[in-house]
Write a protein that holds these residues in place. Structure first.
Motif, PDB file in Angstrom:
ATOM      1  N   GLN A   1       0.621  -1.112   0.383  1.00 48.65           N
ATOM      2  CA  GLN A   1       0.062   0.060  -0.064  1.00 48.65           C
ATOM      3  C   GLN A   1       0.786   1.368   0.049  1.00 48.65           C
ATOM      4  OE1 GLN A   1      -2.787  -1.547   3.406  1.00 48.65           O
ATOM      5  NE2 GLN A   1      -4.197  -0.109   2.135  1.00 48.65           N
TER       6      GLN A   1
ATOM      7  N   GLU B   1      -5.201  -7.963   5.435  1.00 47.37           N
ATOM      8  CA  GLU B   1      -3.900  -7.451   5.172  1.00 47.37           C
ATOM      9  C   GLU B   1      -3.159  -8.303   4.318  1.00 47.37           C
ATOM     10  OE1 GLU B   1      -3.593  -4.414   5.714  1.00 47.37           O
ATOM     11  OE2 GLU B   1      -5.224  -4.122   6.877  1.00 47.37           O
TER      12      GLU B   1
ATOM     13  N   CYS C   1     -10.687   0.144   3.730  1.00 44.84           N
ATOM     14  CA  CYS C   1      -9.508  -0.060   3.466  1.00 44.84           C
ATOM     15  C   CYS C   1      -8.861   1.269   3.097  1.00 44.84           C
ATOM     16  CB  CYS C   1      -9.240  -0.870   1.998  1.00 44.84           C
ATOM     17  SG  CYS C   1      -7.440  -1.073   1.538  1.00 44.84           S
ATOM     18  N   LEU C   2      -7.777   1.728   3.375  1.00 46.57           N
ATOM     19  CA  LEU C   2      -7.021   2.944   3.272  1.00 46.57           C
ATOM     20  C   LEU C   2      -6.791   2.941   1.838  1.00 46.57           C
ATOM     21  CD1 LEU C   2      -4.252   3.043   6.192  1.00 46.57           C
ATOM     22  CD2 LEU C   2      -6.423   4.219   5.885  1.00 46.57           C
TER      23      LEU C   2
ATOM     24  N   HIS D   1      -3.393  -8.352   0.726  1.00 49.47           N
ATOM     25  CA  HIS D   1      -2.727  -7.012   0.024  1.00 49.47           C
ATOM     26  C   HIS D   1      -1.477  -7.670  -0.602  1.00 49.47           C
ATOM     27  CE1 HIS D   1      -5.069  -3.444   0.751  1.00 49.47           C
ATOM     28  NE2 HIS D   1      -5.304  -3.829   1.889  1.00 49.47           N
TER      29      HIS D   1
HETATM   30 NI    NI Z   1      -6.467  -2.530   3.300  1.00 46.53          NI
END
Ligand code: NI
Length: 177
Positions: free
Chosen positions: A52, A143, A100-101, A146
């Motif tokens: 991310q 997580e 989610c960011l 990702h």
């Molecule tokens: Ni996320």
């Protein structure tokens, strides 16, 4: 260290499969983790994965103390998890809301394994081995996804359960994660 920009859905780097960390307790690894901690804190997130912030390594972090956005969530210890391996303990699947960011302002209802064991390493190469359920298990699955280029909207079964947080949950404190 530094707050790093969080990549948003649509960025091709979020779709890659990340590679394992080969060397633990290095200045580079500690610097990455410090940046991830700063970034997660600044954005008030419950978790963050290295991809991310544009780093293709199998490093995630997560943790929740009491959080107004997750009133039903049990606390999850602050954890740095490297080269994770997830083993579901049974076939039970549970739906739960996720954000989610990398998908700011939105929430979706996502099916996840309810009970699992996860293993991996901390930044010093010390083994982590936990058996968890519920929200803790959900955060770990989110997580770790990702690291394989999977964002939670890809797992939503019924897209009617995907939308803007402020519309789905009016009155809830604003936030993205
Ligand atoms: Ni996320």
């Amino acid at each position: 260290m530094a707050i790093r920009p969080v990549l948003r859905m649509g960025d091709e780097r979020l779709l890659r499969v990340s590679r394992p960390v080969a060397h633990f307790d290095t200045p580079e690894l500690h610097a990455l983790i410090a940046d991830m901690e700063d970034t997660m804190q600044a954005m008030n997130g419950a978790g963050l994965a290295a991809p991310q912030i544009g780093v293709g390594l199998r490093v995630v972090m997560f943790g929740i103390v009491a959080n107004a956005r997750y009133p039903d969530a049990e606390p999850v210890p602050q954890t740095v998890l490297i080269n994770p391996l997830i083993t579901p303990l049974d076939a039970e699947i549970e739906d739960g809301w996720e954000g989610c960011l990398s998908v700011p302002g939105m929430r979706g209802l996502v099916p996840r394994h309810r009970r699992l064991r996860y293993r991996g390493f901390d930044a010093y190469g010390k083994e982590i081995d936990r058996t968890v359920h519920g929200f803790h298990a959900r955060v770990v699955q989110h997580e770790c996804d990702h690291l394989d280029g999977i964002l939670y909207p890809m797992r939503i079964r019924d897209m009617r359960n995907f939308g803007f947080t402020e519309t789905l949950f009016p009155g809830e404190p604003a936030g993205d994660d």
